[in-house]
Scaffold this active site. Sequence first.
Site, short mmCIF file in Angstrom:
data_model
loop_
_atom_site.label_atom_id
_atom_site.label_comp_id
_atom_site.label_asym_id
_atom_site.label_seq_id
_atom_site.Cartn_x
_atom_site.Cartn_y
_atom_site.Cartn_z
N SER A 108 -0.15 4.63 -3.52
CA SER A 108 0.05 6.04 -3.82
C SER A 108 -0.85 6.44 -4.98
CB SER A 108 1.51 6.29 -4.19
OG SER A 108 1.67 7.57 -4.77
N SER A 109 -1.24 7.70 -5.00
CA SER A 109 -2.10 8.19 -6.09
C SER A 109 -1.37 8.24 -7.43
CB SER A 109 -2.64 9.58 -5.75
OG SER A 109 -1.58 10.50 -5.56
N CYS A 110 -0.03 8.07 -7.42
CA CYS A 110 0.70 8.09 -8.69
C CYS A 110 0.48 6.83 -9.52
CB CYS A 110 2.19 8.30 -8.46
SG CYS A 110 3.02 6.88 -7.74
N TYR A 137 8.28 3.91 -9.43
CA TYR A 137 7.58 3.84 -8.14
C TYR A 137 6.13 3.42 -8.34
CZ TYR A 137 5.65 5.44 -3.66
OH TYR A 137 5.01 5.52 -2.44
N LYS A 141 4.03 0.06 -6.91
CA LYS A 141 2.81 0.15 -6.11
C LYS A 141 1.64 -0.57 -6.80
CE LYS A 141 4.26 2.26 -2.51
NZ LYS A 141 4.23 1.56 -1.20
N HIS A 180 9.27 15.32 -0.95
CA HIS A 180 8.13 15.71 -1.77
C HIS A 180 8.01 17.23 -1.81
CE1 HIS A 180 6.75 11.46 -1.00
NE2 HIS A 180 6.50 11.58 -2.28
#
Length: 314
Positions: A108-110, A137, A141, A180
């Site tokens: 994920s881009s987070c 989260y 990842k 989301h």
Amino acid sequence: MERDSKIYIAGHTGLVGSAIMRCLQSQGYNNLLLRTHKELDLERQTDVEVFFEKERPEYVFLAAAKVGGIYANSTYPGEFIYNNLMIQNCVLHSAYLYGVKKLLFLGSSCIYPRLAPQPMKEQYLLTGELEPTNEPYAVAKIAGIKLCQSYNRQYETNFVSVMPTNLYGPNDNYDPLNSHVLPALIRRFHEAKVERKPFVEVWGTGTPRREFMYSENMADACVFIMETVHTSQLAPHGFINIGTGEDITIRELTTLVAEVIGYKGELHWDTSKPDGTPRKLLDVSLLHSLGWKHKTTFHEGLRLTYEDFVKKPG
């Protein structure tokens, strides 16, 4: 991959996994391994190992994950870090044990720092503090990325990690609290239209910028990477961003959602609610250099997604 290669899609019922499944089927891949959560609990190492030992998948798309927006991440931080760590550890280790030829891990881009330079390049990983609202989260990842890198280094596996931007599309989760931002807005505006509400309340200031990608495009990129890219091509970072390279403000997003749905009321901004990361735009130059670019415009993808939403029961 050959058209009859044994391919396991972990998480095939979700937004990401179902898109990958449809993409593979459309390209003629006919030997897909699919298991629901009831059929196989990916957090149980013994069960996962038994599955891999029996089925011996050659290729794996690891799209299974616990996901959600700011509210869900803030409310269930323990679940977000534990569930995702367990899923990743069980599947990746079994893939190593039973000789999977190639695995693609969906991150994920987070994972990037909250205040990372924009657009975010792969080398910005672990260069600053994470966004607090989704840190558990993100940590999970990041651990998945590092697990892939470590197994590649020690065991010479071919585990590729991809970091998709914010995704939307058919089969999304439209729960008003746990989804989301985009699917939550689609549901909220649709209900306001049907119920003829005079206004819709939106969290935050509307100033953060976000990048959105149609899930069918993301799936196409994943299959392209699985077919053509070896992990050695992604050195030294070991993963690759998947996105459009374009972003909009949340305020612009809500206006566009209202337009597509046909809602004519007002927008009320609850500025007491958190905005999250100020901006999240991925640098996709590496992906473009490998020969892949997205095809679906945001407006067209949003229209197709809304069509999917109105077909859903309830």
